[in-house]
Write a protein that holds these residues in place. Structure first.
Motif, PDB file in Angstrom:
ATOM      1  N   GLY A 244      42.855  45.200  86.160  1.00  0.00           N
ATOM      2  CA  GLY A 244      41.464  44.757  86.149  1.00  0.00           C
ATOM      3  C   GLY A 244      40.788  44.762  87.499  1.00  0.00           C
ATOM      4  N   GLY A 245      41.502  45.168  88.533  1.00  0.00           N
ATOM      5  CA  GLY A 245      40.920  45.232  89.868  1.00  0.00           C
ATOM      6  C   GLY A 245      39.998  46.434  90.004  1.00  0.00           C
ATOM      7  N   PRO A 246      39.438  46.613  91.177  1.00  0.00           N
ATOM      8  CA  PRO A 246      38.484  47.707  91.372  1.00  0.00           C
ATOM      9  C   PRO A 246      39.152  49.074  91.259  1.00  0.00           C
ATOM     10  N   PRO A 247      38.458  50.022  90.643  1.00  0.00           N
ATOM     11  CA  PRO A 247      39.022  51.368  90.502  1.00  0.00           C
ATOM     12  C   PRO A 247      39.021  52.135  91.826  1.00  0.00           C
ATOM     13  N   ILE A 248      40.056  52.917  92.028  1.00  0.00           N
ATOM     14  CA  ILE A 248      40.137  53.817  93.184  1.00  0.00           C
ATOM     15  C   ILE A 248      39.266  55.029  92.872  1.00  0.00           C
TER      16      ILE A 248
END
Length: 133
Positions: free
Chosen positions: A69-73
């Motif tokens: 759920g973290g920021p996408p690369i």
């Protein structure tokens, strides 16, 4: 196509690059319209003065965080300490035609590229507008 980045983030990347004689590198996070965050990573290339290789542990951790759920690369940045802000032959040989962003910094200049297919199974880089906001 224009991708936005804050002046603060861009200045941070430039500062990191200016502080090291070797190529520096890191990850870019955000959306198709904006680079929202960066994560500096160690350059583990055998010859970091001329090439870069993102620390695999940093890359794996970022992918795991994105899956949770973290920021996408959306790509990565690196510097060309004694060159220009244009993808090198080594960059082209190491890239995948996956649409990822390549932000290259050299001599204080920052240019943004998108890695894409060249129609013959290889990679080419399309220049993209970096909009500093």
């Amino acid at each position: 196509m224009a991708i936005a980045i804050s002046r603060t983030l861009l200045d941070q990347i430039r500062s990191i690059a200016a502080a090291d004689r070797a190529e520096v590198c890191g990850l870019l996070f955000g959306t198709a319209e904006r680079i929202a965050a960066i994560a500096p990573a160690a350059n583990v290339a055998p010859d970091p003065a001329r090439h870069f290789e993102l620390d695999p542990a940093a890359l794996i951790a970022a992918h795991r965080a994105a899956r949770a759920g973290g920021p996408p690369i959306i790509g990565h940045y690196h510097s060309h300490p004694s060159g220009v802000a244009v993808p090198s032959a080594t960059d082209t040989a190491c890239a995948a035609p996956d649409g990822s962003l390549w932000l290259i910094v050299a001599a204080g200049e920052a240019r943004l590229w998108v890695a894409q297919g060249d129609g013959a199974g290889g990679v080419c880089f399309a220049p993209t507008t970096l909009q500093v906001v």
